[in-house]
Write a protein that holds these residues in place. Structure first.
Motif, PDB file in Angstrom:
ATOM      1  N   THR A  59       0.862  -1.178   0.000  1.00 55.19           N
ATOM      2  CA  THR A  59       0.000   0.000   0.000  1.00 55.19           C
ATOM      3  C   THR A  59       0.898   1.227   0.000  1.00 55.19           C
ATOM      4  OG1 THR A  59      -1.727  -1.155   1.220  1.00 55.19           O
ATOM      5  CG2 THR A  59      -1.784   1.247   1.288  1.00 55.19           C
ATOM      6  N   THR A  61       1.137   5.640  -0.272  1.00 60.43           N
ATOM      7  CA  THR A  61       0.564   6.980  -0.290  1.00 60.43           C
ATOM      8  C   THR A  61       1.320   7.722  -1.382  1.00 60.43           C
ATOM      9  OG1 THR A  61       0.114   6.900   2.066  1.00 60.43           O
ATOM     10  CG2 THR A  61       0.150   9.075   1.039  1.00 60.43           C
ATOM     11  N   TYR A  62       0.593   8.102  -2.421  1.00 60.61           N
ATOM     12  CA  TYR A  62       1.185   8.722  -3.605  1.00 60.61           C
ATOM     13  C   TYR A  62       0.697  10.159  -3.678  1.00 60.61           C
ATOM     14  CZ  TYR A  62       3.768   7.035  -7.703  1.00 60.61           C
ATOM     15  OH  TYR A  62       4.736   6.755  -8.617  1.00 60.61           O
ATOM     16  N   THR A  63       1.625  11.097  -3.813  1.00 66.84           N
ATOM     17  CA  THR A  63       1.270  12.503  -3.958  1.00 66.84           C
ATOM     18  C   THR A  63       1.767  12.985  -5.305  1.00 66.84           C
ATOM     19  OG1 THR A  63       1.405  12.850  -1.571  1.00 66.84           O
ATOM     20  CG2 THR A  63       1.454  14.818  -2.962  1.00 66.84           C
ATOM     21  N   THR A  68      -2.941  13.954  -2.845  1.00 67.92           N
ATOM     22  CA  THR A  68      -2.522  12.696  -2.240  1.00 67.92           C
ATOM     23  C   THR A  68      -3.625  11.656  -2.370  1.00 67.92           C
ATOM     24  OG1 THR A  68      -1.109  13.883  -0.691  1.00 67.92           O
ATOM     25  CG2 THR A  68      -1.718  11.634  -0.091  1.00 67.92           C
ATOM     26  N   GLN A  69      -3.209  10.421  -2.665  1.00 62.87           N
ATOM     27  CA  GLN A  69      -4.144   9.304  -2.751  1.00 62.87           C
ATOM     28  C   GLN A  69      -3.460   8.043  -2.236  1.00 62.87           C
ATOM     29  OE1 GLN A  69      -5.016   8.208  -6.950  1.00 62.87           O
ATOM     30  NE2 GLN A  69      -3.462   9.711  -7.454  1.00 62.87           N
ATOM     31  N   THR A  70      -4.265   7.088  -1.792  1.00 62.60           N
ATOM     32  CA  THR A  70      -3.753   5.804  -1.339  1.00 62.60           C
ATOM     33  C   THR A  70      -3.953   4.793  -2.452  1.00 62.60           C
ATOM     34  OG1 THR A  70      -4.254   6.327   0.957  1.00 62.60           O
ATOM     35  CG2 THR A  70      -3.969   3.999   0.409  1.00 62.60           C
ATOM     36  N   THR A  72      -3.349   0.679  -3.553  1.00 61.83           N
ATOM     37  CA  THR A  72      -3.102  -0.670  -3.065  1.00 61.83           C
ATOM     38  C   THR A  72      -2.867  -1.603  -4.242  1.00 61.83           C
ATOM     39  OG1 THR A  72      -5.463  -1.176  -3.012  1.00 61.83           O
ATOM     40  CG2 THR A  72      -4.496  -0.295  -0.993  1.00 61.83           C
ATOM     41  N   GLU A  88       5.244   6.878  -0.576  1.00 64.32           N
ATOM     42  CA  GLU A  88       5.758   6.280   0.648  1.00 64.32           C
ATOM     43  C   GLU A  88       4.888   5.090   1.015  1.00 64.32           C
ATOM     44  OE1 GLU A  88       4.739   8.637   4.442  1.00 64.32           O
ATOM     45  OE2 GLU A  88       4.961  10.171   2.884  1.00 64.32           O
ATOM     46  N   THR A  89       5.483   4.167   1.763  1.00 65.80           N
ATOM     47  CA  THR A  89       4.762   2.971   2.148  1.00 65.80           C
ATOM     48  C   THR A  89       5.091   2.572   3.574  1.00 65.80           C
ATOM     49  OG1 THR A  89       4.374   0.635   1.677  1.00 65.80           O
ATOM     50  CG2 THR A  89       6.532   1.500   1.036  1.00 65.80           C
TER      51      THR A  89
END
Length: 109
Positions: A59, A61-63, A68-70, A72, A88-89
């Motif tokens: 999973t 977190t992408y910005t 920003t969105q999560t 998976t 980041e993960t």
């Protein structure tokens, strides 16, 4: 069109929690696997390449450009050329990144 690599390249250490390897490339496109340990961070940066990222595992977190969105496993995203972005993960995982044109800075010297 240029020659394509047939096999995955060697793993390259990016930092203590991240490594990458080129899976295939031509001058026009490059496919890269990026593996993150838990807590891994792809620091904010930009480049002139159009990029797509597919979450192979974990999973993230992408910005991208301040949004920003999560993501998976099985999710994907497109990063426009020159857009500031980071990932980041907490879980660790792998991304499959595709760049066009190829990231010449990733090629062995």
């Amino acid at each position: 069109m240029g020659e394509t690599t047939d096999t995955a390249g060697e793993w390259v250490t990016v930092d203590a929690q991240t490594r990458r390897r080129i899976l295939a490339h031509t001058p026009e496109m490059m496919v890269v696997e990026v593996e993150f340990q838990p807590g891994g961070v792809g620091a904010e940066h930009s480049h002139p390449h159009l990029q797509s990222s597919y979450v192979k595992s974990g999973t993230f977190t992408y910005t991208i450009a301040g949004k920003t969105q999560t993501l998976t496993e099985g999710d994907g995203v497109v990063v426009p050329a020159n857009a500031r972005h980071s990932a980041e993960t907490a879980t660790g995982g792998s991304l499959i990144d595709v760049f066009t044109p190829a990231r010449e800075d990733f090629l062995p010297a």
